[in-house]
Write a protein that holds these residues in place. Sequence first.
Motif, PDB file in Angstrom:
ATOM      1  N   GLU A 228       0.849  -1.206   0.000  1.00  0.00           N
ATOM      2  CA  GLU A 228       0.000   0.000   0.000  1.00  0.00           C
ATOM      3  C   GLU A 228       0.878   1.248   0.000  1.00  0.00           C
ATOM      4  OE1 GLU A 228       0.068  -2.230   2.429  1.00  0.00           O
ATOM      5  OE2 GLU A 228      -1.815  -3.340   2.377  1.00  0.00           O
ATOM      6  N   GLU A 346      -5.794   5.235   9.497  1.00  0.00           N
ATOM      7  CA  GLU A 346      -7.049   4.499   9.327  1.00  0.00           C
ATOM      8  C   GLU A 346      -7.990   4.841  10.490  1.00  0.00           C
ATOM      9  OE1 GLU A 346      -7.767  -0.102   8.323  1.00  0.00           O
ATOM     10  OE2 GLU A 346      -7.336   0.304  10.434  1.00  0.00           O
ATOM     11  N   ARG A 369      -8.390   2.093  -2.462  1.00  0.00           N
ATOM     12  CA  ARG A 369      -8.207   2.624  -1.097  1.00  0.00           C
ATOM     13  C   ARG A 369      -9.497   2.427  -0.291  1.00  0.00           C
ATOM     14  NH1 ARG A 369      -9.471   7.544   1.139  1.00  0.00           N
ATOM     15  NH2 ARG A 369     -10.016   8.431  -0.885  1.00  0.00           N
ATOM     16  N   PRO A 370      -9.433   1.754   0.890  1.00  0.00           N
ATOM     17  CA  PRO A 370     -10.638   1.595   1.711  1.00  0.00           C
ATOM     18  C   PRO A 370     -11.135   2.968   2.178  1.00  0.00           C
ATOM     19  CG  PRO A 370      -8.846   0.184   2.491  1.00  0.00           C
ATOM     20  CD  PRO A 370      -8.257   1.101   1.479  1.00  0.00           C
ATOM     21  N   GLU A 372     -12.023   4.221   4.932  1.00  0.00           N
ATOM     22  CA  GLU A 372     -11.519   4.839   6.170  1.00  0.00           C
ATOM     23  C   GLU A 372      -9.997   5.006   6.172  1.00  0.00           C
ATOM     24  OE1 GLU A 372     -13.089   3.314   9.784  1.00  0.00           O
ATOM     25  OE2 GLU A 372     -15.009   4.304   9.384  1.00  0.00           O
ATOM     26  N   GLU A 373      -9.366   4.732   5.040  1.00  0.00           N
ATOM     27  CA  GLU A 373      -7.908   4.922   4.984  1.00  0.00           C
ATOM     28  C   GLU A 373      -7.616   6.311   4.415  1.00  0.00           C
ATOM     29  OE1 GLU A 373      -5.039   1.641   3.868  1.00  0.00           O
ATOM     30  OE2 GLU A 373      -4.784   2.941   2.114  1.00  0.00           O
TER      31      GLU A 373
END
Length: 409
Positions: A228, A346, A369-370, A372-373
């Motif tokens: 990442e 996060e 990208r999630p 909450e990231e």
Amino acid sequence: MNVAVMGYGTVGVGVVEILRRHGDDIAQKVGQPLQVTKILVRHEYPGSPDTELFVQEFDQILRDESIQLVAEAMGGLHPAYDYIKACLEAGKSVVTANKELVAEKGAELLAIAARQGGNLLFEASVAGGIPILHTLTNCLWANRITRIAGILNGTTNFILTKMFREGMSFDRALGIAQEKGYAESDPTADVEGIDACRKICILAGLAFGCQVLPAQVPTKGISSVGPEDVQYAAGWGGAIKLLGQCSLAEDGRVWISVEPAFVPGSSQLCRIDDVYNGVAVRGDSVGEVVLYGPGAGRFPTASAMVSDLMEAARATGTLPMYRWEDKGDRTADPMTQPTACYLRLEGPGAGDKARELFGQVEELDRAGRPAEEFACITPQLPLGEILLRVEALEKAGIRLLGRMPVSPL
Ligand code: HSE
């Protein structure tokens, strides 16, 4: 002039081979032949073309007055330290690739060489075949060096390149680096930044004249770098490199560290891949100079050692050109060093909270990208101040997933 080679591994064999292959040429350049007359080995090497030169006792080299030049390619602190010290005390000149030894004992050994009229040369100990030490101490001598940043370990640069550009696994990339003779006998020294740390200590010694010991250097390897982080760096237009860095603080102390860093695309270090090393030096008069070349491997390393042997042969009886002194701990508090940082966070509202604490941040993105990231580059602040604000983020329920400095070069 007679030469003894101590060690017959990857590098030692390379030294013997180059001296043999280019014997006539070397004789012409130096003004006399350099003849290997003894090779110190720990094992038998059946079928080796050099069997007749093998000796198993160091004393056979030390007591041989016809040997004036010694090339040490054994590695490790002991017995190399004891052997080199004895050779220098006996007035022999020594050439070595042993970064551990030079980083730990350089000040003491250089003082012995100066006293006894020999040379101690170690171009091969930093960045393999790149002539960085001669560049610093000769070609850039007129400068006040203010900063050095370097990719100083070929194995980790090779691993980072293979893993993140070619999708290879860590173990496979390390295995190839070992097969090719890049890695240390215990590759933990490569992976955990210990090898790069020894090299930046040597560079700091030469640039700033004071001994910096590896134990005084905050050191981090590449094992914490995740895919990442690499994606964020690539999206930002840069790359992650394991950097050894040292610079002069205002009070004359030395900020020094080894850690993975975000290197901007505008830096020449960004494009240095595979086993290649690169060193950027900033001098007050010259500005920035970048040297680039093979950082590990048999012949690049042996190239530097044989060139040092040739120089020592020509300079026998003159003072060594390298010198630094033990002036106590000269390192500056790393918390005072101004730096921008990459942060990967996060948690709910991570972006808003980061903006609240840091003011303007440069937001980064990556595919997948999630929600909450959140990743960003902070403004430049003293490191201690950045860490305090990260602590405040953590207290507010935000998790820190990654943090790296951004290289200013
Ligand atoms: N293991 C070292 C490297 C060898 O990979 O750079 C050269 O010093």
